[in-house]
Write a protein that holds these residues in place. Sequence first.
Motif, PDB file in Angstrom:
ATOM      1  N   THR A   1       0.813  -1.214   0.000  1.00 62.54           N
ATOM      2  CA  THR A   1       0.000   0.000   0.000  1.00 62.54           C
ATOM      3  C   THR A   1       0.844   1.260   0.000  1.00 62.54           C
ATOM      4  O   THR A   1       0.499   2.259  -0.651  1.00 62.54           O
ATOM      5  N   ALA A   2       1.937   1.260   0.726  1.00 59.57           N
ATOM      6  CA  ALA A   2       2.794   2.446   0.798  1.00 59.57           C
ATOM      7  C   ALA A   2       3.354   2.803  -0.576  1.00 59.57           C
ATOM      8  O   ALA A   2       3.414   3.980  -0.957  1.00 59.57           O
ATOM      9  N   ARG A   3       3.773   1.804  -1.331  1.00 54.51           N
ATOM     10  CA  ARG A   3       4.301   2.069  -2.669  1.00 54.51           C
ATOM     11  C   ARG A   3       3.210   2.605  -3.595  1.00 54.51           C
ATOM     12  O   ARG A   3       3.469   3.462  -4.445  1.00 54.51           O
ATOM     13  N   VAL A   4       1.997   2.112  -3.421  1.00 58.78           N
ATOM     14  CA  VAL A   4       0.873   2.615  -4.216  1.00 58.78           C
ATOM     15  C   VAL A   4       0.624   4.089  -3.899  1.00 58.78           C
ATOM     16  O   VAL A   4       0.376   4.904  -4.799  1.00 58.78           O
ATOM     17  N   PHE A   5       0.708   4.459  -2.618  1.00 59.61           N
ATOM     18  CA  PHE A   5       0.562   5.863  -2.243  1.00 59.61           C
ATOM     19  C   PHE A   5       1.637   6.712  -2.910  1.00 59.61           C
ATOM     20  O   PHE A   5       1.354   7.819  -3.412  1.00 59.61           O
ATOM     21  N   ALA A   6       2.867   6.221  -2.914  1.00 59.50           N
ATOM     22  CA  ALA A   6       3.957   6.968  -3.544  1.00 59.50           C
ATOM     23  C   ALA A   6       3.691   7.160  -5.035  1.00 59.50           C
ATOM     24  O   ALA A   6       3.919   8.246  -5.591  1.00 59.50           O
ATOM     25  N   TYR A   7       3.187   6.123  -5.678  1.00 56.73           N
ATOM     26  CA  TYR A   7       2.903   6.214  -7.114  1.00 56.73           C
ATOM     27  C   TYR A   7       1.787   7.225  -7.375  1.00 56.73           C
ATOM     28  O   TYR A   7       1.852   8.023  -8.321  1.00 56.73           O
ATOM     29  N   LEU A   8       0.753   7.201  -6.539  1.00 56.14           N
ATOM     30  CA  LEU A   8      -0.354   8.143  -6.693  1.00 56.14           C
ATOM     31  C   LEU A   8       0.126   9.585  -6.548  1.00 56.14           C
ATOM     32  O   LEU A   8      -0.279  10.468  -7.319  1.00 56.14           O
ATOM     33  N   VAL A   9       0.986   9.833  -5.577  1.00 58.10           N
ATOM     34  CA  VAL A   9       1.490  11.189  -5.355  1.00 58.10           C
ATOM     35  C   VAL A   9       2.305  11.653  -6.552  1.00 58.10           C
ATOM     36  O   VAL A   9       2.123  12.775  -7.060  1.00 58.10           O
ATOM     37  N   LEU A  10       3.203  10.812  -7.037  1.00 57.43           N
ATOM     38  CA  LEU A  10       4.029  11.188  -8.181  1.00 57.43           C
ATOM     39  C   LEU A  10       3.190  11.370  -9.435  1.00 57.43           C
ATOM     40  O   LEU A  10       3.526  12.205 -10.291  1.00 57.43           O
ATOM     41  N   ALA A  11       2.105  10.607  -9.565  1.00 58.57           N
ATOM     42  CA  ALA A  11       1.223  10.770 -10.722  1.00 58.57           C
ATOM     43  C   ALA A  11       0.486  12.103 -10.674  1.00 58.57           C
ATOM     44  O   ALA A  11       0.136  12.662 -11.726  1.00 58.57           O
ATOM     45  N   MET A  12       0.250  12.627  -9.469  1.00 63.63           N
ATOM     46  CA  MET A  12      -0.440  13.911  -9.336  1.00 63.63           C
ATOM     47  C   MET A  12       0.482  15.101  -9.544  1.00 63.63           C
ATOM     48  O   MET A  12       0.023  16.195  -9.880  1.00 63.63           O
ATOM     49  N   VAL A  13       1.781  14.925  -9.319  1.00 65.49           N
ATOM     50  CA  VAL A  13       2.710  16.058  -9.330  1.00 65.49           C
ATOM     51  C   VAL A  13       2.704  16.821 -10.654  1.00 65.49           C
ATOM     52  O   VAL A  13       2.634  18.064 -10.652  1.00 65.49           O
ATOM     53  N   PRO A  14       2.771  16.163 -11.831  1.00 68.84           N
ATOM     54  CA  PRO A  14       2.772  16.947 -13.076  1.00 68.84           C
ATOM     55  C   PRO A  14       1.530  17.809 -13.237  1.00 68.84           C
ATOM     56  O   PRO A  14       1.620  18.970 -13.648  1.00 68.84           O
ATOM     57  N   ALA A  15       0.346  17.254 -12.929  1.00 68.53           N
ATOM     58  CA  ALA A  15      -0.882  18.031 -13.068  1.00 68.53           C
ATOM     59  C   ALA A  15      -0.911  19.197 -12.087  1.00 68.53           C
ATOM     60  O   ALA A  15      -1.314  20.314 -12.434  1.00 68.53           O
ATOM     61  N   LEU A  16      -0.478  18.964 -10.844  1.00 66.72           N
ATOM     62  CA  LEU A  16      -0.447  20.036  -9.856  1.00 66.72           C
ATOM     63  C   LEU A  16       0.560  21.118 -10.242  1.00 66.72           C
ATOM     64  O   LEU A  16       0.293  22.316 -10.068  1.00 66.72           O
ATOM     65  N   ALA A  17       1.701  20.703 -10.777  1.00 60.75           N
ATOM     66  CA  ALA A  17       2.704  21.677 -11.199  1.00 60.75           C
ATOM     67  C   ALA A  17       2.184  22.519 -12.357  1.00 60.75           C
ATOM     68  O   ALA A  17       2.354  23.751 -12.388  1.00 60.75           O
ATOM     69  N   PHE A  18       1.533  21.865 -13.310  1.00 61.33           N
ATOM     70  CA  PHE A  18       0.980  22.607 -14.441  1.00 61.33           C
ATOM     71  C   PHE A  18      -0.088  23.587 -13.973  1.00 61.33           C
ATOM     72  O   PHE A  18      -0.122  24.744 -14.393  1.00 61.33           O
ATOM     73  N   TYR A  19      -0.957  23.119 -13.079  1.00 66.49           N
ATOM     74  CA  TYR A  19      -2.030  24.001 -12.613  1.00 66.49           C
ATOM     75  C   TYR A  19      -1.474  25.180 -11.814  1.00 66.49           C
ATOM     76  O   TYR A  19      -1.976  26.308 -11.923  1.00 66.49           O
ATOM     77  N   SER A  20      -0.440  24.938 -11.023  1.00 66.72           N
ATOM     78  CA  SER A  20       0.135  26.041 -10.248  1.00 66.72           C
ATOM     79  C   SER A  20       0.730  27.104 -11.163  1.00 66.72           C
ATOM     80  O   SER A  20       0.666  28.300 -10.866  1.00 66.72           O
ATOM     81  N   VAL A  21       1.285  26.683 -12.301  1.00 66.32           N
ATOM     82  CA  VAL A  21       1.851  27.634 -13.260  1.00 66.32           C
ATOM     83  C   VAL A  21       0.736  28.352 -14.027  1.00 66.32           C
ATOM     84  O   VAL A  21       0.812  29.557 -14.286  1.00 66.32           O
ATOM     85  N   ALA A  22      -0.318  27.592 -14.390  1.00 72.99           N
ATOM     86  CA  ALA A  22      -1.378  28.147 -15.236  1.00 72.99           C
ATOM     87  C   ALA A  22      -2.527  28.754 -14.444  1.00 72.99           C
ATOM     88  O   ALA A  22      -3.487  29.242 -15.041  1.00 72.99           O
ATOM     89  N   GLU A  23      -2.450  28.726 -13.122  1.00 71.69           N
ATOM     90  CA  GLU A  23      -3.570  29.204 -12.302  1.00 71.69           C
ATOM     91  C   GLU A  23      -3.891  30.664 -12.588  1.00 71.69           C
ATOM     92  O   GLU A  23      -5.065  31.036 -12.734  1.00 71.69           O
ATOM     93  N   ARG A  24      -2.874  31.509 -12.703  1.00 75.41           N
ATOM     94  CA  ARG A  24      -3.114  32.929 -12.942  1.00 75.41           C
ATOM     95  C   ARG A  24      -3.809  33.136 -14.276  1.00 75.41           C
ATOM     96  O   ARG A  24      -4.716  33.969 -14.394  1.00 75.41           O
ATOM     97  N   GLN A  25      -3.388  32.363 -15.298  1.00 78.81           N
ATOM     98  CA  GLN A  25      -4.022  32.475 -16.607  1.00 78.81           C
ATOM     99  C   GLN A  25      -5.478  32.026 -16.556  1.00 78.81           C
ATOM    100  O   GLN A  25      -6.369  32.660 -17.135  1.00 78.81           O
ATOM    101  N   LEU A  26      -5.734  30.942 -15.818  1.00 77.33           N
ATOM    102  CA  LEU A  26      -7.094  30.434 -15.709  1.00 77.33           C
ATOM    103  C   LEU A  26      -8.000  31.421 -14.989  1.00 77.33           C
ATOM    104  O   LEU A  26      -9.089  31.755 -15.465  1.00 77.33           O
TER     105      LEU A  26
END
Length: 279
Positions: A243-268
Amino acid sequence: MTVRSKSRARRTLPLHVVLIVVGAVMAVPLLYAVLSGFKSTDQLSDNPVGLPDPWVVSNYTDILGSGSFWRLVGNSTLIAVATTVVVVAVSALAAFSFARFAFRGRELLFTLFTMGLMFPFAVAALPLFLLLRSLGLLDNPLGVILPQAAFGLPMTIIILRGFFREIPGELEEAATLDGCGPFGFFWRVLLPMARPALGTVSVLAVVTSWNNFFLPLLVFTDSTWWTIPVGVQQFQGQYSADTARVFAYLVLAMVPALAFYSVAERQLVGGLAAGATKG
């Protein structure tokens, strides 16, 4: 503090409390997932809410060192960018026609586009699969890009049409006097002025494509073209006991989307605010 400032603080206090509660509801599960990724499965069972002891950094580093994870990120990025380019380009032209030209059946045709918002993807899954198979687009990124763009057209056209209609007609007349045709006005005047709206719909298209799970699962049987959501599901099935490894995978899978949104938030936010002001 003046009486007016105190009165204003009392009025805004409930709003601040609501924002703090909503922020906590969103942040606490994310923080829990991040910390759980640094634990072992035994630690999760013995101490599910405490800090990791010891910190198992290998859960994250092993995934980051895996070529399959980066392939999933690359596939999702390619499909999201291509989908966004197609849907924004087609929607901008369609919205320009609906907003600036008067022709018979315009409102009826626009209504047909808006009805697409009420059409659930699950209803189209079987006929879409048969169509893609007949066209040879299964296990082909175009089999995801084109349907995603088609399902994204209604919302994008609605947003852009409302923005285009607010552009003053005097600008079009001035552009015509300067020798611009309809397409010249669209390309040289309208699109630069509509950058906030274009940025907004682009962000929405990227996020929608990135989070799409059902369509890539339907189209891709070859793991070469799997996207992040499909990869998360497969990884969870493969490491269901860890389960711990699955949590790590889920977090890393979210990072690109969160990073993109943090950059594009002002534009949105800027695009939505501009649209609200013009409306």
